[in-house]
Design an enzyme around this catalytic site. Structure first.
Site, PDB file in Angstrom:
ATOM      1  N   ASP A 227      -9.590 -10.876  65.841  1.00  9.81           N
ATOM      2  CA  ASP A 227      -7.787 -10.858  65.715  1.00  9.81           C
ATOM      3  C   ASP A 227      -7.572 -12.133  66.526  1.00  9.81           C
ATOM      4  O   ASP A 227      -8.116 -12.459  67.626  1.00  9.81           O
ATOM      5  CB  ASP A 227      -7.042  -9.881  66.172  1.00  9.81           C
ATOM      6  CG  ASP A 227      -5.595  -9.797  65.745  1.00  9.81           C
ATOM      7  OD1 ASP A 227      -5.065 -10.061  64.815  1.00  9.81           O
ATOM      8  OD2 ASP A 227      -4.904  -9.883  67.042  1.00  9.81           O
ATOM      9  N   GLU A 286     -10.425 -14.246  62.291  1.00 12.71           N
ATOM     10  CA  GLU A 286      -9.059 -14.556  61.827  1.00 12.71           C
ATOM     11  C   GLU A 286      -8.539 -15.991  62.462  1.00 12.71           C
ATOM     12  O   GLU A 286      -8.173 -15.941  63.648  1.00 12.71           O
ATOM     13  CB  GLU A 286      -8.097 -13.483  62.086  1.00 12.71           C
ATOM     14  CG  GLU A 286      -6.853 -13.729  61.402  1.00 12.71           C
ATOM     15  CD  GLU A 286      -5.631 -13.113  62.294  1.00 12.71           C
ATOM     16  OE1 GLU A 286      -4.402 -13.062  61.740  1.00 12.71           O
ATOM     17  OE2 GLU A 286      -5.728 -12.955  63.678  1.00 12.71           O
TER      18      GLU A 286
END
Length: 546
Positions: A227, A286
């Protein structure tokens, strides 16, 4: 003559053989994103959980995906759907316990499915033991050095340390209170105030996350979706940006808090760690980067294995634009020897049925886009429910929304809840088999016709289209990672060949005619033939075997 190339519906799921466990599996993998709280609920509390995911493994096996990616299920106050982690080594009771995670990984492996888990290294929860200790400590203490604490500007420190804005809206800084109740330092949070950013210049932070990665690798997971992989390092001195509405600049410009060169040294160290484990464990970034070339830096041979291709996700449904994005994506990833990844939806964006116009038109385009995506070279990601043709839920009442950006100004659109509504599995009324109780977000009445049960066995359904496409992707040798070549095509049409295979996509709003390129094996809409020509309907895609 009109030919309806409806998907073939098998009598039962075919099980994988050992031959399906391929080296470099991730270069061609189809990875299914499970948003855990909205996938399947086993205990009736209205929230999906790990036992619910485990019960649906046969569905994922039959669908034909290679791996599943689980969104965070760690101990968390759930201020941002679990992306505010209080303990990286514990499962939140909302989702089960550590034995549920262990059993899920083992059972997935037994079915030939790999498991990728989310890791959230940019920030912790404000309830994490480290941050609790930091708040109780004095300015300049080692506990505060794990985060970004700064004195404020102004006469009495009443102004934030710089002009950075939160991705969720408002300032990226929150002021603390000293033990005596007087105003204290400020701390940085690029997202919600409950998500303080870690200081990755601190060796203790790096050591802790290496330990966390080892914990889950030892449990057997096959990799990590990282993330905010682009946000862990901030520019020296935390300089002002001098510009408001900074969220609109993400992915378009280099910002002092995103896509800093220093993140790559972290990812190189993580690649070394991943490579020390057997079975080709992977790291997936990401990462929002302003150019495909910048994005490719995350997947150099000694860094991560994949990075999400958000340029493709945000591309308009128009042939020339799509071709340009595809070319740029393939060229940038290929320049560093990495596979390109393709994704149409995820838990942070409006579902592509709705982005492509909604209603019948949006669904037609979404079905065609799915076949296009699955025919392109590289790896693909499928967001739960897209195989059902689910649209965005745009009319959720304000009182049920939980997206933190909904409650703050000038950040993300604040409507991410609309793509997170729990899945419909069966039955004629909510919660449509999601679980024995209700669902944490209400499901539309129209979803009764989109459930897994209602679509299974219907050769015209979107679910059976995905099942057939994923089966053919395994059977046809030219699909997955490998070469492609563009073919001549009429205006508004994309046509390209892979070894033994051709894909044709009509993005225009009118029928297009072109020579028959081979034997049709699958189409998103019925196609017509006249002599040696095929007439492609508007917003359709056809696969051809040579």
């Amino acid at each position: 003559m009109t030919q309806d190339l409806a998907p073939h519906v098998p009598d039962q799921a075919s099980h994988r053989s050992d031959e399906d466990v391929r080296p470099d599996w991730w270069r061609s993998a189809v990875i299914y994103q499970v948003y855990v709280r909205s996938f399947a609920d086993s205990d009736g509390d209205g929230v999906g959980d790990l036992a619910g995911v485990r019960a649906k493994l046969p569905y994922l096996e039959q669908l034909g995906v290679d791996a599943l990616w689980l969104t965070p299920f760690y101990a968390s106050p759930q201020a941002d759907g679990g992306y505010d982690v209080a303990d990286y080594r514990a499962v939140d009771p909302l989702f089960g316990d550590l034995s549920d995670a262990d059993t899920l990984v083992r059972e997935a492996h037994a079915r030939g499915l790999r498991v990728i888990v989310d890791i959230v290294p940019n920030h912790t929860s404000d309830r994490h033991a480290w941050f609790t200790e930091a708040l109780a400590s004095e300015p300049g203490s080692p506990a505060r050095a794990r985060y970004h604490f700064r004195p404020g500007k102004g006469k009495d420190g009443e102004l934030p340390p710089n002009d950075w804005e939160s991705v969720f809206g408002g300032p990226a800084w929150t002021r603390t209170r000293n033990q005596d109740g007087t105003p204290g330092e400020w701390y940085l949070h690029l997202f919600a105030p409950e998500q303080p950013d870690l200081n990755w210049e601190n060796p203790e932070v790096r050591e802790e996350f290496e330990s966390v990665l080892r914990f889950w690798l030892d449990l057997g997971v096959d990799g990590f979706r990282i993330d905010v992989a682009h946000g862990m390092v901030k520019a020296e001195g935390l300089p002002d940006i001098g510009h408001t509405e900074q969220v609109k600049m993400i992915g378009a410009q280099v910002l002092p808090f995103f896509d800093q060169d220093g993140v790559h040294e972290i990812h190189r160290s993580w690649r070394t760690l991943l490579d020390s484990y057997p079975g080709e464990r992977i790291g997936v970034a990401e990462a929002w980067a302003p150019t495909p070339a910048r994005l490719s830096m995350y997947v150099r041979p000694d860094e991560l294995h994949q990075a999400f291709n958000f340029h493709f996700l945000s591309c308009e449904w128009e042939a020339r634009t799509m071709r340009s994005v595809i070319d740029e994506s393939l060229a940038s990833a290929g320049s560093v020897g990495a596979p390109t990844t393709w994704v149409l939806s995820n838990h942070d964006v409006v579902r592509h049925v709705t982005r492509y116009g909604g209603g019948e038109q949006g669904l037609r385009r979404a079905r065609a886009a799915a076949l296009l995506m699955l025919a392109l070279p590289g790896s693909t990601y499928v967001y739960q429910g897209e195989e059902l043709g689910l649209p965005e839920v745009v009319d959720l009442p304000d009182e049920v929304r939980q997206d933190p950006s909904f409650f703050r100004d000038n950040g993300q659109d604040g409507f991410r809840d609309g793509c997170r509504v729990p899945l419909p599995w069966s039955g004629d009324q909510a919660p449509y088999g999601f679980g024995p109780g209700g669902s944490w977000l209400p499901q539309p009445d129209s979803w009764r016709d989109l459930s897994v049960e209602s679509q299974t066995g219907d050769p015209r359904s979107t679910l059976e289209l995905y099942r057939s496409a994923l089966r053919l992707r395994r059977e046809l040798p030219g699909l997955g990672d490998g070469p492609m070549e563009w073919l001549q095509a009429p205006e508004g049409v994309l046509a390209f060949s892979r070894p033994g295979f051709v894909c044709t996509v009509n993005t225009s709003d009118t029928e297009a005619e072109l020579p028959v390129p081979g034997r049709p094996v699958l189409s998103s809409e019925p196609v017509s033939f006249t002599g040696g020509s095929v007439r492609l309907p508007a917003d359709s895609c056809v696969w051809w075997a040579l």
